[in-house]
Design a protein around this motif. Structure first.
Motif, PDB file in Angstrom:
ATOM      1  N   THR A   1      -9.003  -5.858 -60.189  1.00  0.00           N
ATOM      2  CA  THR A   1      -8.673  -5.946 -61.342  1.00  0.00           C
ATOM      3  C   THR A   1      -9.019  -5.242 -62.901  1.00  0.00           C
ATOM      4  OG1 THR A   1      -9.650  -7.720 -61.596  1.00  0.00           O
ATOM      5  CG2 THR A   1      -7.673  -8.667 -61.422  1.00  0.00           C
TER       6      THR A   1
ATOM      7  N   THR B   1      -5.681  -6.932 -66.111  1.00  0.00           N
ATOM      8  CA  THR B   1      -4.823  -5.791 -65.035  1.00  0.00           C
ATOM      9  C   THR B   1      -4.882  -6.323 -63.639  1.00  0.00           C
ATOM     10  OG1 THR B   1      -3.871  -4.643 -67.176  1.00  0.00           O
ATOM     11  CG2 THR B   1      -3.326  -4.786 -64.658  1.00  0.00           C
TER      12      THR B   1
ATOM     13  N   HIS C   1      -4.315  -4.751 -60.444  1.00  0.00           N
ATOM     14  CA  HIS C   1      -3.713  -3.641 -59.366  1.00  0.00           C
ATOM     15  C   HIS C   1      -3.316  -4.081 -57.815  1.00  0.00           C
ATOM     16  CE1 HIS C   1      -4.791  -1.337 -62.694  1.00  0.00           C
ATOM     17  NE2 HIS C   1      -4.678  -1.768 -63.412  1.00  0.00           N
TER      18      HIS C   1
ATOM     19  N   GLU D   1      -0.296   2.886 -56.155  1.00  0.00           N
ATOM     20  CA  GLU D   1      -0.542   1.467 -56.011  1.00  0.00           C
ATOM     21  C   GLU D   1      -0.054   0.896 -57.804  1.00  0.00           C
ATOM     22  OE1 GLU D   1      -4.039   1.460 -59.709  1.00  0.00           O
ATOM     23  OE2 GLU D   1      -4.724   2.751 -58.249  1.00  0.00           O
ATOM     24  N   GLU D   2      -0.357   0.173 -57.915  1.00  0.00           N
ATOM     25  CA  GLU D   2       0.611  -0.536 -58.324  1.00  0.00           C
ATOM     26  C   GLU D   2       0.245  -2.027 -59.552  1.00  0.00           C
ATOM     27  OE1 GLU D   2       5.042  -1.173 -58.085  1.00  0.00           O
ATOM     28  OE2 GLU D   2       4.400  -2.520 -57.310  1.00  0.00           O
ATOM     29  N   LYS D   3       0.504  -1.422 -60.574  1.00  0.00           N
ATOM     30  CA  LYS D   3      -0.218  -3.010 -62.183  1.00  0.00           C
ATOM     31  C   LYS D   3       1.296  -4.169 -61.993  1.00  0.00           C
ATOM     32  CE  LYS D   3      -1.966   1.250 -64.594  1.00  0.00           C
ATOM     33  NZ  LYS D   3      -2.273   1.090 -66.266  1.00  0.00           N
TER      34      LYS D   3
END
Length: 145
Positions: free
Chosen positions: A48, A62, A64, A80-82
């Protein structure tokens, strides 16, 4: 001084238009990935990030995820994806959707086209309304001077 009422709103409108373009581009890429190929991926890392919290501002967190998968042609891809699901933990196996010619733009979020359209649509309407308000301010100012 009058130039101030044209330059500042014009700059803000430009920023808003860039924001609208980014929202639409992200939605189109996500939809394209959902229509592309799938692969089995593994969550390598979950972390995060926080922002805000200074003074009177609230803290925003957020989530991740870092995923890795192998494309159909055997290429290993890591991305990587949020704002992924909090239920996916390090080591979990998940489905990854990607466009074969741009696998680095993959997503591990399950297809939800209605939610994607609604979210992008609301963002475009909000930003468009803000831009329209700025144009209104510029028009009102020009009518008074």
């Amino acid at each position: 001084m009058e130039v101030f009422f044209y330059i500042v709103p014009s700059i803000m409108i430009t920023v808003v238009l860039v924001g609208i373009a980014a929202v639409v581009r992200k939605a189109l890429w996500t939809n394209r990935a959902w229509s592309g190929a799938t692969a089995e991926g593994r969550c390598l890392r979950m972390f995060t990030t926080t922002s805000g919290g200074s003074g009177d501002s609230s803290v925003s967190t957020t989530l991740h995820h870092v995923y890795e998968f192998t494309t159909r042609d055997g290429r290993a891809v890591r991305f990587e994806e949020k704002n992924g699901p909090a239920t996916v933990l390090e080591g979990d196996i998940t489905t990854v959707w990607y466009v074969p010619d741009r696998p680095e733009r993959a997503t591990a979020q399950a297809p939800a086209r209605g939610r994607l359209m609604a979210g992008a649509g609301c963002a475009v309407v909000f930003l468009g309304g803000f831009a329209a308000g700025l144009v209104t301010v510029m028009v009102q100012f020009s009518q008074h001077f």
